[in-house]
Enzyme design. Structure first.
Site, short mmCIF file in Angstrom:
data_model
loop_
_atom_site.label_atom_id
_atom_site.label_comp_id
_atom_site.label_asym_id
_atom_site.label_seq_id
_atom_site.Cartn_x
_atom_site.Cartn_y
_atom_site.Cartn_z
CG ASP A 74 -0.29 -0.33 2.48
OD1 ASP A 74 0.85 0.13 2.67
OD2 ASP A 74 -0.88 -1.05 3.30
CG ASP A 107 9.35 3.04 12.53
OD1 ASP A 107 9.64 3.54 11.42
OD2 ASP A 107 8.56 2.09 12.64
CG ASP A 134 1.13 4.99 4.27
OD1 ASP A 134 -0.03 4.67 3.97
OD2 ASP A 134 1.83 4.36 5.09
P1 ATP Z 1 4.34 -2.18 6.03
O1 ATP Z 1 4.91 -2.47 4.70
O2 ATP Z 1 4.37 -3.35 6.91
O3 ATP Z 1 3.02 -1.45 6.01
P2 ATP Z 1 5.28 0.37 6.93
O4 ATP Z 1 6.67 0.87 7.17
O5 ATP Z 1 4.50 1.04 5.87
O6 ATP Z 1 5.40 -1.17 6.68
P3 ATP Z 1 3.19 1.18 8.70
O7 ATP Z 1 2.79 0.61 10.00
O8 ATP Z 1 2.24 1.17 7.58
O9 ATP Z 1 4.53 0.43 8.30
O10 ATP Z 1 3.67 2.67 9.00
C1 ATP Z 1 3.93 3.62 7.97
C2 ATP Z 1 5.09 4.51 8.38
O11 ATP Z 1 4.74 5.27 9.52
C3 ATP Z 1 6.35 3.79 8.76
O12 ATP Z 1 7.14 3.50 7.62
C4 ATP Z 1 7.04 4.77 9.68
O13 ATP Z 1 7.68 5.80 8.94
C5 ATP Z 1 5.86 5.41 10.40
N1 ATP Z 1 5.53 4.71 11.66
C6 ATP Z 1 4.61 3.72 11.85
N2 ATP Z 1 4.56 3.32 13.11
C7 ATP Z 1 5.45 4.06 13.78
C8 ATP Z 1 5.86 4.13 15.15
N3 ATP Z 1 5.34 3.33 16.07
N4 ATP Z 1 6.81 5.03 15.48
C9 ATP Z 1 7.35 5.86 14.55
N5 ATP Z 1 7.01 5.84 13.26
C10 ATP Z 1 6.08 4.96 12.86
MG MG Z 2 2.38 0.68 5.42
#
Ligand code: ATP
Ligand code: MG
Length: 470
Positions: free
Chosen positions: A73, A149, A75
């Protein structure tokens, strides 16, 4: 020093690090394939940019693109406020109360648009352990980056100019396959202990090495997870278990010394020798399904993870004189209650779990109308898959699974034949059972149920998959 060296080796630009100024990579340097980017995500950034705002793809999508993986997905991060975003799109919905984000819909595809967040203030509201409770200010792009993060999750991609903006040397870490927390890891885990689960998930999913400074405080800080609201933990656990790398995640948890005290669920799953093989098989099965793009139900997953705990309690209740069916229900209640305190399983999930568990003894009644009734159960397929896992793990005789496979595939007369064969094969034992049953003693049925269950006591024999990394 080491970073500089790696940068030289990897040919990454050598710039003085100023956290407000990103290093900018062009397409020749980062190599992102624009074909992997969703056209709808591009539509969103383009629309925002045409309206005069900044807009970038961000987070996991950029990380995956840099790794040459198609993101699941997308963002978008922008300096437009949620109201400003909403006005630009036909199907856009503001979500959330405390920190609003906008969901922009294109058919089934959802693009999540977030306004740049400001840095966490010293004055931000925290619980007594330092977990940040409210922290919802808008901010500059560089502030948004510093709150993310990991360095690899904090890069911004502009599809129009095809440039990547990197504030925290994420590109170095992508290339050296390192998972590194931005800022001081201990402080970041304290602010949000869920980040520890995220470390484990990303390391396992991406096959990255955890930077030693990032992993060092984890074992000591693991108990902080207990202060995280159950609904949040459930979401993050589900992401971990449905990442397509659940088995690798659990191994990683062990490796990090996080398998104790992180969640009661994990203690149960990782510490039960009896259930080890079963859980390994169940997770392998789930990982395969996720990677093939097949649906996975949380109910099935949690039912499998907790099955051996249910089994143990089921036996205990029967040993204490309870009838098999009520004993099974009591065991299910106990297990769900003890997990529910920390893990907010949704009602639909717990009801699916109960269904699956309650169906199991019914597979063992292969007489009269019982198997036919079970065929009509709306969740038969899931129950049968669960049964096969039990057989495969050695908990039950493999013949039982095979019999059900044949029975489900057979036509009317085939089914009758299977039932008759079953009766004949049982011979004396079957007759004895019938006699007992005709005797009407529920107590003897209970004994029978108990015997069935304990006949599965072989299930250790685990191939050690989960504990392999320890
Ligand atoms: P995935 O592919 O599993 O969705 P993702 O990195 O996109 O991985 P998400 O949970 O969708 O993970 O979060 C989107 C973004 O938001 C992360 O890449 C990070 O930059 C930020 N983020 C999410 N959770 C946290 C957190 N607990 N603390 C700091 N930043 C976060
Ligand atoms: Mg994500």
């Amino acid at each position: 020093m080491i970073k500089k060296f790696i940068r030289r080796i990897l040919g990454v630009k050598n710039k003085v690090i100023d956290p407000t100024q990103p290093v900018v990579f062009d397409v020749k340097e980062h190599g992102i394939d624009p074909k992997l980017v969703s056209p709808n995500a591009v539509r969103v950034t383009q629309t925002l940019q045409e309206a005069g705002f900044k807009a970038f793809l961000v987070g996991g999508a950029v990380r995956d693109l840099l790794l040459g993986v198609k993101p699941k997905d997308f963002d978008v991060a922008t300096n437009a406020t949620p109201d400003q975003v909403k006005r630009l799109f036909r199907r856009a919905f503001i979500i959330g109360r405390r920190f609003q984000i906008v969901h922009v819909m294109f058919g089934q595809e959802l693009i999540e648009v977030t306004t740049f967040r400001g840095t966490t203030m010293e004055s931000a509201s925290k619980d007594e352990h330092g977990r940040v409770l409210r922290d919802n200010t808008f901010g500059e792009q560089h502030e948004d980056a510093v709150r993310r993060d990991f360095t690899i999750n904090a890069m911004y991609y502009d599809p129009a100019s095809q440039s990547v903006l990197d504030y925290h040397e994420g590109m170095v870490d992508i290339r050296s396959k390192t998972l590194r927390m931005i800022g001081v890891p201990e402080a970041r885990f304290r602010e949000d202990p869920v980040r520890m689960l995220r470390v484990v998930r990303f390391a396992a999913k991406l096959g990255f090495t955890i930077d030693p400074d990032t992993s060092a405080p984890m074992a000591v800080m693991a108990p902080l997870i207990n202060n995280v609201p159950a609904a949040r933990l459930y979401d993050e656990m589900l992401k971990l278990l449905m990442s397509g790398h659940a088995l690798a995640c659990l191994k990683q948890l062990r490796k990090e010394g996080l398998h104790h005290g992180l969640l009661p669920l994990l203690d149960v799953v990782l510490e039960q020798p009896m259930g080890k093989k079963f859980v390994t098989l169940a997770l392998n099965n789930t990982d395969t399904r996720v990677r093939q793009g097949k649906p996975v139900s949380p109910g099935f997953l949690f039912a499998a993870l907790l099955w051996h705990q249910v089994l143990e309690k089921w036996q205990a209740y029967q040993a204490a004189g309870e009838y098999p069916i009520p004993a099974l229900h009591q065991a299910a209640d106990d297990v769900l209650e003890s997990q529910g305190e920390k893990l907010a399983l949704q009602r639909k999930t717990t009801s699916d779990m109960r269904d699956l568990w309650a169906m199991q003894p019914r597979f063992e009644r292969r007489i009269g109308k019982s198997p036919y009734k079970l065929l009509e159960h709306p969740r038969l397929r899931a129950g049968y898959d669960f049964l096969l896992l039990r057989c495969e793990s050695g908990e039950l005789d493999a013949d039982l699974g095979q019999w059900w496979t044949d029975f489900m595939e057979a036509d009317g007369s085939g089914r009758e034949t299977l039932l008759q064969q079953k009766s004949r094969a049982e011979g004396e034992t079957g007759a004895a059972k019938k006699r007992r049953r005709r005797g009407g003693s529920k107590r003897s049925k209970a004994a029978e149920g108990g015997a069935n269950l304990s006949s599965g006591a072989s299930a250790d024999g685990g191939n050690g998959d989960i504990s392999g990394g320890a």
